[in-house]
Enzyme design. Structure first.
Site, PDB file in Angstrom:
ATOM      1  N   THR A 294       0.958  -1.237  -0.074  1.00 21.71           N
ATOM      2  CA  THR A 294       0.148  -0.053  -0.161  1.00 21.71           C
ATOM      3  C   THR A 294       0.852   1.235   0.082  1.00 21.71           C
ATOM      4  OG1 THR A 294      -0.085  -0.256   2.375  1.00 21.71           O
ATOM      5  CG2 THR A 294      -2.114  -1.118   0.992  1.00 21.71           C
TER       6      THR A 294
ATOM      7  N   GLN B 280       2.246 -12.836   0.465  1.00 19.68           N
ATOM      8  CA  GLN B 280       0.610 -13.191   0.322  1.00 19.68           C
ATOM      9  C   GLN B 280       0.287 -12.223  -1.010  1.00 19.68           C
ATOM     10  OE1 GLN B 280      -0.528 -12.145   4.387  1.00 19.68           O
ATOM     11  NE2 GLN B 280      -1.953 -13.683   3.948  1.00 19.68           N
TER      12      GLN B 280
ATOM     13  N   HIS C 248      -0.004 -16.805  -3.224  1.00 12.62           N
ATOM     14  CA  HIS C 248      -1.082 -16.389  -3.935  1.00 12.62           C
ATOM     15  C   HIS C 248      -0.820 -16.303  -5.294  1.00 12.62           C
ATOM     16  CE1 HIS C 248      -3.001 -15.132   0.325  1.00 12.62           C
ATOM     17  NE2 HIS C 248      -2.689 -16.303  -0.007  1.00 12.62           N
TER      18      HIS C 248
ATOM     19  N   CYS D 272      -0.968 -24.848 -26.428  1.00  9.89           N
ATOM     20  CA  CYS D 272      -1.947 -26.054 -26.693  1.00  9.89           C
ATOM     21  C   CYS D 272      -3.448 -25.463 -26.698  1.00  9.89           C
ATOM     22  CB  CYS D 272      -1.747 -26.766 -25.059  1.00  9.89           C
ATOM     23  SG  CYS D 272      -2.528 -26.088 -23.639  1.00  9.89           S
TER      24      CYS D 272
ATOM     25  N   SER E  37       0.795  -7.717   7.313  1.00  6.94           N
ATOM     26  CA  SER E  37      -0.159  -8.789   7.055  1.00  6.94           C
ATOM     27  C   SER E  37      -1.221  -8.683   8.329  1.00  6.94           C
ATOM     28  CB  SER E  37       0.419 -10.007   7.029  1.00  6.94           C
ATOM     29  OG  SER E  37      -0.640 -10.966   6.782  1.00  6.94           O
ATOM     30  N   SER E  38      -2.475  -8.579   7.872  1.00  2.00           N
ATOM     31  CA  SER E  38      -3.429  -8.718   8.943  1.00  2.00           C
ATOM     32  C   SER E  38      -3.562 -10.197   9.609  1.00  2.00           C
ATOM     33  CB  SER E  38      -4.818  -8.350   8.418  1.00  2.00           C
ATOM     34  OG  SER E  38      -5.109  -9.479   7.391  1.00  2.00           O
TER      35      SER E  38
ATOM     36  N   ILE F  47       5.319   0.370   7.241  1.00  6.20           N
ATOM     37  CA  ILE F  47       6.294  -0.472   7.223  1.00  6.20           C
ATOM     38  C   ILE F  47       7.415   0.318   6.662  1.00  6.20           C
ATOM     39  CG2 ILE F  47       7.018  -2.351   5.687  1.00  6.20           C
ATOM     40  CD1 ILE F  47       4.426  -2.725   7.592  1.00  6.20           C
TER      41      ILE F  47
END
Length: 237
Positions: A18, A91, A111, A147, A185-186, A228
């Protein structure tokens, strides 16, 4: 505490990005609420859903085009450069850890990665610029050039199986570290959020840096509620 650690496992969430201008899912008014990700089951079942998924994907990409690594990303890159942090478990899907100078083998993406696409049949990588050009020209997302399979952003969608390789890598690093360092991270999204608890149970010290409280704050050895970048800027070299 960080200076004394021998093996550090880094773990990052949306909060580190963020500060690069990339919105998270939970902030009030988040653009993710206007462009909600489509579930994997619906993506696979419906061609219309696939068209809409790509439209939402590119709409979000346009919102933070040009975003670069934050001081947090650069701080983690400097810690990896010391040799004491083998890799960063993340994440996030934005590729900013790689943009900060880390190699692909130094970033464990739980993720996936939203900066390119993969074929769901053969796994071949396709670049987003090409996917977008085809979509703009024909109104339809292209199929795999190898493919003919369905192409999807190389992220893990709701309802999609977590990637076995990165999960195993994250488990090994978590089990071997003596310090588990969380940033941004939460710690509410599972199974990713289980890694800090596993590290603590395995005897590692747990440090959490996040603007808001997390469910694991009481178990942590050190909690810092701050931006952060302001915390990790001292590690930037």
């Amino acid at each position: 505490m960080i200076q004394d650690a021998q093996v550090i496992a880094g773990f990052t969430g949306a909060g580190i990005s963020t500060e690069s201008g990339i919105p998270d899912f939970r902030s009030p008014g988040s653009p993710w609420m206007r462009h909600k990700p489509i579930s994997f089951e619906l993506f696979m079942r419906s061609a219309e859903a696939r068209r809409e998924a790509w439209r939402r994907k590119f709409a979000m990409d346009d919102l933070y085009r040009g975003a670069g690594p934050s001081l947090g990303h650069l701080g983690f890159a400097s810690l990896v450069a010391t040799g004491r942090m083998p890799a960063v478990i993340t994440q996030n899907i934005d590729g900013l850890h790689q943009a900060s100078g880390l190699g692909e083998d130094q970033v464990i993406e739980l993720h996936g990665n939203g900066t390119y696409a993969r074929c769901l049949s053969c796994g071949c990588r396709h670049e987003l610029d090409w996917v977008r050009q085809c979509l703009d020209a024909d109104g339809e997302p292209p199929n795999c050039r190898i493919c003919g399979g369905i192409l999807k952003s190389a992220t893990i969608s709701f309802g999609q199986t977590m990637p076995e390789g990165p999960m195993r890598q994250a488990q090994r690093l978590t089990a071997s570290c003596d310090l588990f360092l969380v940033a941004g991270s939460s710690l509410v999204v599972y199974p990713a959020a289980a890694f800090p608890a596993f590290a603590k149970e395995s005897g590692a010290r747990l440090v959490i840096v996040n603007r808001e409280p997390t469910p694991l704050d009481e178990a942590a050895d050190l909690v810092i509620h701050a931006e952060i970048g302001s915390v990790f800027s001292e590690f930037v070299s």
